[in-house]
Design a protein around this motif. Structure first.
Motif, short mmCIF file in Angstrom:
data_model
loop_
_atom_site.label_atom_id
_atom_site.label_comp_id
_atom_site.label_asym_id
_atom_site.label_seq_id
_atom_site.Cartn_x
_atom_site.Cartn_y
_atom_site.Cartn_z
N LEU A 87 -5.59 1.46 2.55
CA LEU A 87 -4.95 0.44 1.71
C LEU A 87 -5.87 0.00 0.58
CD1 LEU A 87 -3.24 -1.74 4.48
CD2 LEU A 87 -2.09 -0.29 2.80
N CYS A 88 -7.14 -0.19 0.90
CA CYS A 88 -8.11 -0.59 -0.14
C CYS A 88 -8.22 0.50 -1.21
CB CYS A 88 -9.48 -0.85 0.49
SG CYS A 88 -9.55 -2.33 1.53
N ALA A 147 -5.94 2.71 -2.02
CA ALA A 147 -4.70 2.78 -2.78
C ALA A 147 -4.67 1.77 -3.92
CB ALA A 147 -3.50 2.57 -1.86
N TYR A 148 -5.27 0.59 -3.68
CA TYR A 148 -5.27 -0.45 -4.71
C TYR A 148 -6.51 -0.39 -5.60
CZ TYR A 148 -1.13 -2.75 -2.84
OH TYR A 148 0.16 -3.03 -2.45
N ASP A 179 -6.78 4.18 -9.67
CA ASP A 179 -5.61 4.22 -10.55
C ASP A 179 -4.70 5.36 -10.08
OD1 ASP A 179 -3.72 4.33 -12.52
OD2 ASP A 179 -5.14 4.28 -14.19
N ASN A 188 6.18 0.50 -9.19
CA ASN A 188 5.60 -0.07 -7.97
C ASN A 188 4.94 0.99 -7.09
OD1 ASN A 188 8.00 1.20 -7.32
ND2 ASN A 188 8.57 -0.29 -5.74
N GLU A 195 1.83 1.56 -6.20
CA GLU A 195 0.87 1.06 -5.21
C GLU A 195 1.57 0.49 -3.98
OE1 GLU A 195 0.81 0.10 -8.38
OE2 GLU A 195 -1.18 0.51 -9.24
N ALA A 196 2.64 -0.27 -4.20
CA ALA A 196 3.38 -0.87 -3.09
C ALA A 196 4.04 0.19 -2.23
CB ALA A 196 4.42 -1.85 -3.63
N ALA A 243 1.36 1.74 -0.13
CA ALA A 243 0.86 0.81 0.88
C ALA A 243 1.82 0.68 2.06
CB ALA A 243 0.62 -0.56 0.25
#
Length: 447
Positions: free
Chosen positions: A113-114, A116-117, A120, A134, A136-137, A140
């Motif tokens: 998760l870290c 992924a955010y 880029d 969206n 990234e969402a 996640a």
């Protein structure tokens, strides 16, 4: 061969044949579902978004397989314990696997998760942020749901260890079927959301395993996980072979995932779609072959533990006949590929005939290699496979870039590279099998 050995062989063979027969029915439906999912998802998302989802889903396979080999380690360990009637050790192996999977997935999920955010994703996957807002969402949510599946899919390995691969196939197929139903629900509701497609595809298998868990251990209460059966020695035993399986899994995933990412980066995300359509079409042969050959793995473990080499030699002759049929099927599939694509996904996506030929050749190499791998995996002598697969994974990306840059800037170059990279492993698998079955394996050939 004494009477006890003969009876053991007959029981093993009968169980294997029953599982193959039932698995054909289950996998037949699974194949239909897989074929239906392609146009359903494509119609729902369009070629560009669909290419992105295929790339993202291939990345998620990393998480799904980061069990450091515990699943396959459990499969072999459970079969070995049951062959020697060591039921308490079998329960220890199951409990220890379950606990270890839960402990592993927490830091992996946080790290994923870290990441992924932090990076880029739009630039990494060459995605237009104007079309996908969206990303990234989507990644996640998919990571979290896949992480849940990561823990509970060990139930399938329990059935594999029990020499009941048909049940494992059933669980996988139910998950695919729920994903198909969810995809059509999204489509008919008028949604074209990448997020909705991601949720239905990643939540479906998790829901299946959550339902299967209580049912499974009501049927096999003597194998039910319990914290009091967690065993540190069992961890070492599982990891002895499990880590080898893990490296093989990671290397295999790297090869699979890299092709999608390379196509997206070198060419365009939209070209992932025709590549994946051809891949899924010809992977029908892999699916059929897997249905037939998967029972050989655990049956080989059982035969090896009992010293029944005669059964292994006999089953290999059957495997050779199966390979010939699979090769003929690939030839037929190539010849009819163009009209099949047209009926399957319409005329909007163009798949060159040359891509079909090369994909079939790649699948043939994989089939031959797998036909020996199942026996080698059953014995647990993985070192040769490990070295070959890791080298192939490490060489694939630089060799592909070199081939595209200096030979031909064509998507078929990736397929040629994939085939060439896997040839040495295929040859060495055959050599290793011959050494093992003829009692000539020594050193690295039996490790």
């Amino acid at each position: 061969m004494n009477l006890k050995s003969l009876l053991g062989q007959d029981k093993r063979t009968v169980l294997m044949r029953k599982n193959i027969a039932v698995s054909f029915l289950i996998k037949g439906w699974s194949g239909v579902v897989t074929l239906l999912l392609v146009p359903a998802t494509l119609n729902c998302l369009g070629e560009y978004k669909n290419g992105i989802w295929l790339t993202v889903s291939s990345m998620l396979i990393w998480i799904d397989n980061l069990d450091i080999g515990l699943g396959n380690g459990l499969r072999n360990q459970l079969a070995s314990c049951l062959a020697h009637d060591e039921h308490e050790k079998a329960r220890e192996a199951i409990t220890t696997t379950f606990v270890m999977l839960a402990l592993i997935i927490i830091p992996i999920t946080i790290l994923a998760l870290c990441t992924a955010y932090a990076i880029d994703l739009y630039r990494f996957l060459n995605v237009d942020s104007q079309q996908i807002g969206n990303l990234e969402a989507v990644v996640a949510v998919s990571i979290i749901l896949v992480a849940g599946t990561f823990i509970f899919k060990f139930i399938g390995n329990v059935y594999l260890g029990l020499q009941l691969p048909a049940i494992n196939n059933l669980l996988v197929t139910i998950g695919h079927t729920l994903a198909l139903i969810g995809t059509y629900a999204v489509y008919f509701c008028g949604s074209r959301s990448l997020m909705h497609i991601a949720v239905v595809n990643t939540a479906a298998p998790l829901l299946t395993y959550l339902i299967a868990y209580p049912y499974t251990f009501r049927q096999y209460p003597h194998l039910r996980p319990s914290l009091r059966y967690f065993s540190r020695p069992a961890v070492r035993s599982l990891l002895t072979i499990g880590l080898k399986f893990f490296v093989l899994q990671i290397a295999g995933i790297l090869l699979f995932m890299s092709s999608n990412i390379l196509i997206s980066r070198i060419f365009n995300p939209s070209l992932v779609t025709p590549y994946q359509i051809a891949y899924r079409y010809f992977s029908i042969v892999i699916l059929i072959f897997t249905v037939i050959s998967t029972p050989y793995w655990t049956a080989t473990t059982d035969a090896w533990e009992r010293g029944d080499l005669a059964w292994i030699r006999h089953s290999r002759r059957s495997m050779d006949k199966i390979l010939i049929l699979m090769a003929l099927m690939l030839v037929v599939m190539v010849l009819v590929s163009t009209p099949v694509y047209r009926v399957w996904v319409g005329s909007e996506v163009e798949i060159p005939f040359s891509m079909s030929v090369l994909m079939a050749l790649y699948m043939l190499v994989i089939l031959i290699s797998l036909s020996y791998s199942y026996y080698i995996n059953g014995v647990g002598a993985l070192m040769i496979q490990l070295v070959c697969t890791v080298l192939a994974a490490l060489l694939f990306i630089p060799v592909t870039y070199a081939a595209v840059g200096y030979v031909s800037r064509d998507i078929n170059t990736i397929l040629i590279t994939m085939t060439a990279i896997n040839l040495p492993g295929m040859v060495l698998n055959k050599i290793q099998y011959e050494k093992i079955i003829n009692a000539g394996a020594r050193g690295i050939w039996l490790r």
